[in-house]
Design an enzyme around this catalytic site. Structure first.
Site, PDB file in Angstrom:
ATOM      1  N   ARG A  67      13.197  -3.084 -17.704  1.00 13.77           N
ATOM      2  CA  ARG A  67      14.157  -3.998 -17.077  1.00 13.77           C
ATOM      3  C   ARG A  67      15.314  -4.353 -18.013  1.00 13.77           C
ATOM      4  O   ARG A  67      16.465  -4.105 -17.700  1.00 13.77           O
ATOM      5  CB  ARG A  67      13.417  -5.285 -16.738  1.00 13.77           C
ATOM      6  CG  ARG A  67      13.943  -6.086 -15.657  1.00 13.77           C
ATOM      7  CD  ARG A  67      12.757  -6.851 -15.130  1.00 13.77           C
ATOM      8  NE  ARG A  67      11.558  -6.039 -15.318  1.00 13.77           N
ATOM      9  CZ  ARG A  67      11.053  -5.227 -14.409  1.00 13.77           C
ATOM     10  NH1 ARG A  67      11.628  -5.105 -13.259  1.00 13.77           N
ATOM     11  NH2 ARG A  67       9.959  -4.534 -14.648  1.00 13.77           N
ATOM     12  N   THR A  68      14.976  -4.930 -19.150  1.00 13.28           N
ATOM     13  CA  THR A  68      16.036  -5.388 -20.054  1.00 13.28           C
ATOM     14  C   THR A  68      16.821  -4.192 -20.585  1.00 13.28           C
ATOM     15  O   THR A  68      18.046  -4.220 -20.683  1.00 13.28           O
ATOM     16  CB  THR A  68      15.419  -6.201 -21.202  1.00 13.28           C
ATOM     17  OG1 THR A  68      14.644  -7.249 -20.626  1.00 13.28           O
ATOM     18  CG2 THR A  68      16.474  -6.797 -22.099  1.00 13.28           C
ATOM     19  N   LYS A  97       8.367   7.452 -40.351  1.00  8.24           N
ATOM     20  CA  LYS A  97       8.214   7.918 -41.738  1.00  8.24           C
ATOM     21  C   LYS A  97       8.149   6.741 -42.706  1.00  8.24           C
ATOM     22  O   LYS A  97       8.103   6.930 -43.917  1.00  8.24           O
ATOM     23  CB  LYS A  97       9.399   8.808 -42.119  1.00  8.24           C
ATOM     24  CG  LYS A  97       9.573  10.014 -41.234  1.00  8.24           C
ATOM     25  CD  LYS A  97      10.819  10.801 -41.643  1.00  8.24           C
ATOM     26  CE  LYS A  97      11.170  11.862 -40.622  1.00  8.24           C
ATOM     27  NZ  LYS A  97      12.518  12.386 -40.818  1.00  8.24           N
ATOM     28  N   ARG A 118      14.969  -5.123 -29.460  1.00 14.47           N
ATOM     29  CA  ARG A 118      13.717  -5.775 -29.040  1.00 14.47           C
ATOM     30  C   ARG A 118      12.647  -5.359 -30.036  1.00 14.47           C
ATOM     31  O   ARG A 118      12.536  -4.188 -30.397  1.00 14.47           O
ATOM     32  CB  ARG A 118      13.315  -5.338 -27.636  1.00 14.47           C
ATOM     33  CG  ARG A 118      11.897  -5.770 -27.310  1.00 14.47           C
ATOM     34  CD  ARG A 118      11.534  -5.568 -25.871  1.00 14.47           C
ATOM     35  NE  ARG A 118      12.235  -6.508 -25.032  1.00 14.47           N
ATOM     36  CZ  ARG A 118      11.957  -6.700 -23.743  1.00 14.47           C
ATOM     37  NH1 ARG A 118      10.991  -5.992 -23.161  1.00 14.47           N
ATOM     38  NH2 ARG A 118      12.623  -7.579 -23.034  1.00 14.47           N
ATOM     39  N   HIS A 147      14.127 -14.922 -26.071  1.00 14.09           N
ATOM     40  CA  HIS A 147      14.730 -13.849 -25.277  1.00 14.09           C
ATOM     41  C   HIS A 147      16.008 -14.430 -24.676  1.00 14.09           C
ATOM     42  O   HIS A 147      16.076 -14.740 -23.493  1.00 14.09           O
ATOM     43  CB  HIS A 147      13.741 -13.438 -24.180  1.00 14.09           C
ATOM     44  CG  HIS A 147      14.073 -12.166 -23.473  1.00 14.09           C
ATOM     45  ND1 HIS A 147      15.303 -11.539 -23.567  1.00 14.09           N
ATOM     46  CD2 HIS A 147      13.321 -11.386 -22.646  1.00 14.09           C
ATOM     47  CE1 HIS A 147      15.279 -10.444 -22.822  1.00 14.09           C
ATOM     48  NE2 HIS A 147      14.096 -10.335 -22.249  1.00 14.09           N
TER      49      HIS A 147
HETATM   50  C1  NCD Z   1      10.163 -10.530 -20.259  1.00 12.86           C
HETATM   51  C2  NCD Z   1       9.976 -10.244 -21.732  1.00 12.86           C
HETATM   52  O1  NCD Z   1      10.073  -9.099 -22.149  1.00 12.86           O
HETATM   53  O2  NCD Z   1       9.765 -11.210 -22.439  1.00 12.86           O
HETATM   54  N1  NCD Z   1      10.591  -9.417 -19.540  1.00 12.86           N
HETATM   55  C3  NCD Z   1      11.910  -9.151 -19.436  1.00 12.86           C
HETATM   56  O3  NCD Z   1      12.617  -9.047 -20.393  1.00 12.86           O
HETATM   57  N2  NCD Z   1      12.411  -9.083 -18.217  1.00 12.86           N
HETATM   58  C4  NCD Z   1       9.023 -11.174 -19.622  1.00 12.86           C
HETATM   59  C5  NCD Z   1       7.698 -10.483 -19.709  1.00 12.86           C
HETATM   60  O4  NCD Z   1       7.583  -9.387 -20.230  1.00 12.86           O
HETATM   61  O5  NCD Z   1       6.757 -11.085 -19.204  1.00 12.86           O
END
Ligand code: NCD
Length: 323
Positions: A67-68, A97, A118, A147
């Site tokens: 998604r992100t 590595k 991330r 986030h």
């Molecule tokens: C969230 C995350 O990664 O923290 N997802 C996202 O970015 N849409 C929420 C989740 O994973 O539950």
């Protein structure tokens, strides 16, 4: 000369890292929201734009994401920019590595104009920002930390519906201990007056006492409740979240709590109201009954997702100084 900086946004996004909702104030959020409205028009092709033509953004995802990752990728491409996609660098890059995060960042900042990261560790985005001299870093989730871009889109979704971000009542449900989207959302809502959040989670997944005290000090009213019975009938939004399986050492503990609180049509009938919205950062894994999707108040697979792309378009364009 370093050209990327962390710190407060103060309505000037150019060159700034986006690490935490802590960096924002009301005015900066309003500035972002104003540009986000324009971005929605661009995405709907009412007035196409290529303001990111010639720009490259690296999407570096050490944790699973569709998604992100997709939302950032789409946002950049909607504006004519390009991405370098690094998924799972632990297995498919020099990280395998033994390369440090800092070195990886310094290599990739030579290739692009911004890095979205991330990572499973709290504070990893901050480390990346400290390592990067020339390009801004955007935190797309650092472990159970924050986030921020998810919270920005959640705040925008609430703002779009109610025309304000103060005087709101919300219900935050699920994994409040490990859910980074909730942490950022609480920080955002605490920038405004008179917000009250009812926090419903299994006892094991409540905020740490120190975090609870920290948030309360910022002025937001957080009321921990034990059961659905205590949900107030006049909430403006319910923000449901998934229990974060990947944060559990013992999966049998996860199994015990994963569906302790499930959003059902029955619960909405009992405790909901006509004007509310039903939100979820996604992915959902059983904590919202599928039949709820048909409810007009359910925005999680509708505006909430779309707003994510619009907000990220605005954010990247402003950080890169194109707006
Ligand atoms: C969230 C995350 O990664 O923290 N997802 C996202 O970015 N849409 C929420 C989740 O994973 O539950």
């Amino acid at each position: 000369m370093p050209t990327a900086t962390s710190g407060n946004i103060d309505s000037n996004f150019k060159g700034k890292d986006i690490l935490s909702l802590n960096q924002f104030d009301q005015k900066s959020l309003q500035t972002l929201f104003n540009v986000t409205v324009e971005m929605a028009d661009i995405a709907k092709n009412a007035k196409p734009s290529d303001i990111l033509k010639g720009n490259i953004v690296t999407l570096m995802f050490y944790e699973p994401s569709s998604r992100t990752f997709g939302s950032f990728g789409a946002a950049i491409k909607q504006l004519g920019g390009q991405t370098i996609d690094i998924l799972d660098p632990v297995h498919f890059s020099s990280v395998a590595k033994g390369e440090t995060l800092e070195d990886t960042i310094r290599v990739f900042e030579a290739y692009c104009d911004a890095i979205v990261i991330r990572h499973p560790e709290v504070g990893a985005a901050k480390r990346a920002a400290e390592a990067a001299d020339f390009v801004p870093i955007l935190n797309a989730g650092d472990g159970i930390g924050e986030h921020p871009t998810q919270a920005l889109l959640d705040l925008y979704t609430i703002y779009e519906k109610f025309g304000r971000l103060d005087g709101l009542t919300g219900v935050l449900t699920g994994d409040i201990l490990n859910g980074r989207t909730v942490h950022s959302l609480i920080l955002g809502l605490s920038l405004y007056k008179n917000n009250t959040m009812y926090v419903l989670s299994p006892k094991e997944l409540r905020l740490k006492a120190s975090d609870l005290a920290f948030y309360k000090k910022r002025g937001i009213k957080l009321i921990e409740i034990d059961s659905e019975e205590e949900i107030p009938p006049d909430a403006n939004f319910w923000y449901w979240t998934r229990v974060q399986k990947e944060r559990f050492k013992d999966l049998s503990e996860y199994e015990k709590v994963k569906h302790r609180f499930v959003l059902t049509t029955d619960l909405i009938k009992k405790k909901g109201n006509d004007g509310m919205i039903l939100m979820h950062p996604l992915p959902r894994v059983g904590e919202i009954e599928l039949s709820v999707d048909k409810d007009k108040r359910a925005v999680y697979l509708r505006t909430e997702v779309r707003n994510g792309m619009y907000i990220r378009m605005a954010l990247i364009a402003m950080i890169l100084g194109k707006i």
